[in-house]
Scaffold this motif. Structure first.
Motif, PDB file in Angstrom:
ATOM      1  N   ARG A 184       0.843  -1.178   0.000  1.00 10.59           N
ATOM      2  CA  ARG A 184       0.000   0.000   0.000  1.00 10.59           C
ATOM      3  C   ARG A 184       0.888   1.241   0.000  1.00 10.59           C
ATOM      4  O   ARG A 184       1.799   1.351   0.816  1.00 10.59           O
ATOM      5  N   GLU A 185       0.626   2.164  -0.913  1.00 13.30           N
ATOM      6  CA  GLU A 185       1.463   3.342  -1.037  1.00 13.30           C
ATOM      7  C   GLU A 185       0.657   4.625  -0.921  1.00 13.30           C
ATOM      8  O   GLU A 185      -0.493   4.711  -1.344  1.00 13.30           O
ATOM      9  N   PHE A 186       1.297   5.614  -0.363  1.00 13.63           N
ATOM     10  CA  PHE A 186       0.704   6.923  -0.181  1.00 13.63           C
ATOM     11  C   PHE A 186       0.535   7.626  -1.512  1.00 13.63           C
ATOM     12  O   PHE A 186       1.401   7.558  -2.381  1.00 13.63           O
ATOM     13  N   VAL A 187      -0.580   8.317  -1.672  1.00 11.75           N
ATOM     14  CA  VAL A 187      -0.858   9.071  -2.895  1.00 11.75           C
ATOM     15  C   VAL A 187      -0.902  10.569  -2.608  1.00 11.75           C
ATOM     16  O   VAL A 187      -0.189  11.355  -3.226  1.00 11.75           O
ATOM     17  N   ALA A 188      -1.755  10.980  -1.678  1.00 13.56           N
ATOM     18  CA  ALA A 188      -1.907  12.394  -1.352  1.00 13.56           C
ATOM     19  C   ALA A 188      -2.595  12.530  -0.006  1.00 13.56           C
ATOM     20  O   ALA A 188      -3.389  11.675   0.379  1.00 13.56           O
ATOM     21  N   GLY A 189      -2.308  13.622   0.703  1.00 11.14           N
ATOM     22  CA  GLY A 189      -2.918  13.868   1.996  1.00 11.14           C
ATOM     23  C   GLY A 189      -3.274  15.323   2.187  1.00 11.14           C
ATOM     24  O   GLY A 189      -2.716  16.202   1.514  1.00 11.14           O
ATOM     25  N   LEU A 190      -4.196  15.574   3.106  1.00 10.62           N
ATOM     26  CA  LEU A 190      -4.657  16.929   3.380  1.00 10.62           C
ATOM     27  C   LEU A 190      -4.995  17.083   4.856  1.00 10.62           C
ATOM     28  O   LEU A 190      -5.702  16.258   5.427  1.00 10.62           O
ATOM     29  N   ARG A 191      -4.472  18.138   5.472  1.00 13.38           N
ATOM     30  CA  ARG A 191      -4.893  18.534   6.816  1.00 13.38           C
ATOM     31  C   ARG A 191      -6.121  19.413   6.683  1.00 13.38           C
ATOM     32  O   ARG A 191      -6.035  20.520   6.153  1.00 13.38           O
ATOM     33  N   TRP A 192      -7.243  18.913   7.162  1.00 14.37           N
ATOM     34  CA  TRP A 192      -8.507  19.613   6.962  1.00 14.37           C
ATOM     35  C   TRP A 192      -8.478  21.024   7.552  1.00 14.37           C
ATOM     36  O   TRP A 192      -8.878  21.979   6.893  1.00 14.37           O
ATOM     37  N   SER A 193      -8.011  21.153   8.776  1.00 15.51           N
ATOM     38  CA  SER A 193      -8.047  22.442   9.448  1.00 15.51           C
ATOM     39  C   SER A 193      -6.963  23.384   8.959  1.00 15.51           C
ATOM     40  O   SER A 193      -7.206  24.579   8.770  1.00 15.51           O
ATOM     41  N   GLY A 194      -5.763  22.878   8.761  1.00 11.61           N
ATOM     42  CA  GLY A 194      -4.658  23.723   8.347  1.00 11.61           C
ATOM     43  C   GLY A 194      -4.570  23.950   6.854  1.00 11.61           C
ATOM     44  O   GLY A 194      -3.991  24.942   6.408  1.00 11.61           O
ATOM     45  N   GLY A 195      -5.137  23.032   6.080  1.00  7.70           N
ATOM     46  CA  GLY A 195      -5.114  23.161   4.640  1.00  7.70           C
ATOM     47  C   GLY A 195      -3.852  22.659   3.973  1.00  7.70           C
ATOM     48  O   GLY A 195      -3.739  22.727   2.741  1.00  7.70           O
ATOM     49  N   ASN A 196      -2.905  22.144   4.748  1.00  6.91           N
ATOM     50  CA  ASN A 196      -1.680  21.607   4.175  1.00  6.91           C
ATOM     51  C   ASN A 196      -1.993  20.417   3.275  1.00  6.91           C
ATOM     52  O   ASN A 196      -2.851  19.595   3.595  1.00  6.91           O
ATOM     53  N   THR A 197      -1.290  20.331   2.179  1.00  8.49           N
ATOM     54  CA  THR A 197      -1.421  19.186   1.289  1.00  8.49           C
ATOM     55  C   THR A 197      -0.076  18.530   1.077  1.00  8.49           C
ATOM     56  O   THR A 197       0.973  19.177   1.144  1.00  8.49           O
ATOM     57  N   TYR A 198      -0.121  17.233   0.802  1.00  8.35           N
ATOM     58  CA  TYR A 198       1.076  16.436   0.607  1.00  8.35           C
ATOM     59  C   TYR A 198       0.847  15.506  -0.575  1.00  8.35           C
ATOM     60  O   TYR A 198      -0.240  14.945  -0.726  1.00  8.35           O
ATOM     61  N   TYR A 199       1.867  15.335  -1.404  1.00  9.23           N
ATOM     62  CA  TYR A 199       1.741  14.508  -2.591  1.00  9.23           C
ATOM     63  C   TYR A 199       2.932  13.583  -2.740  1.00  9.23           C
ATOM     64  O   TYR A 199       4.073  13.981  -2.509  1.00  9.23           O
ATOM     65  N   ALA A 200       2.647  12.370  -3.129  1.00  2.00           N
ATOM     66  CA  ALA A 200       3.707  11.462  -3.537  1.00  2.00           C
ATOM     67  C   ALA A 200       4.182  11.845  -4.924  1.00  2.00           C
ATOM     68  O   ALA A 200       3.440  12.438  -5.718  1.00  2.00           O
ATOM     69  N   ASP A 201       5.422  11.498  -5.229  1.00  2.00           N
ATOM     70  CA  ASP A 201       5.966  11.820  -6.542  1.00  2.00           C
ATOM     71  C   ASP A 201       5.152  11.193  -7.670  1.00  2.00           C
ATOM     72  O   ASP A 201       5.084  11.741  -8.768  1.00  2.00           O
ATOM     73  N   SER A 202       4.531  10.062  -7.409  1.00  2.00           N
ATOM     74  CA  SER A 202       3.792   9.352  -8.443  1.00  2.00           C
ATOM     75  C   SER A 202       2.650  10.169  -9.033  1.00  2.00           C
ATOM     76  O   SER A 202       2.330  10.020 -10.210  1.00  2.00           O
ATOM     77  N   GLY A 203       2.028  11.004  -8.214  1.00  2.00           N
ATOM     78  CA  GLY A 203       0.889  11.785  -8.676  1.00  2.00           C
ATOM     79  C   GLY A 203       1.141  13.278  -8.776  1.00  2.00           C
ATOM     80  O   GLY A 203       0.233  14.027  -9.174  1.00  2.00           O
TER      81      GLY A 203
END
Length: 125
Positions: A45-64
């Protein structure tokens, strides 16, 4: 109990787009991080993307990166994963996870408390 339901998966040709939704019931996303992971047959299982709902920070894996976008849908209490320029390698079951990871653990599946059952994405010509 918090329940997460993924939807929007299906079949697409390379270059097309899909929009995935992760809808929560029993709670809101406030104060939590919601992330999309994917798992293809025979792979971890690999990470794709994430979001902090309150802070609005986003994170992306290189794949996407540059193709995928994660965002809030407040009206529907949902997290959206917009996937553009799909490739065959994007084929996987996509899962939504919710937790409170520290920044260095955003991509770690064990950092998440709640999971949906997944939605299948198939990209082929």
């Amino acid at each position: 109990q918090v329940q997460l339901v993924e939807s929007g998966g299906g079949w697409a040709q390379p270059g097309e787009s899909l929009r995935l939704s992760c809808t929560a019931s029993g709670s809101t996303f406030a104060g939590y991080t919601a992330s999309w992971f994917r798992q293809a047959p025979g792979k971890e299982r690999e990470f794709v993307a994430g979001l902090r709902w309150s802070g609005g920070n986003t994170y992306y894996a290189d794949s996407g990166k540059g193709r995928f976008s994660i965002s809030k849908d407040r009206a529907n209490n949902a997290i959206i994963l917009q996937m553009n320029s799909l490739k065959p390698d994007d084929t996987a079951i996509y899962y939504c996870g919710v937790g409170r990871p520290i920044q260095s653990s955003v991509a770690t599946p064990g950092s998440y408390y709640y999971w949906g059952q997944g939605t299948q994405v198939t990209v082929s010509s």
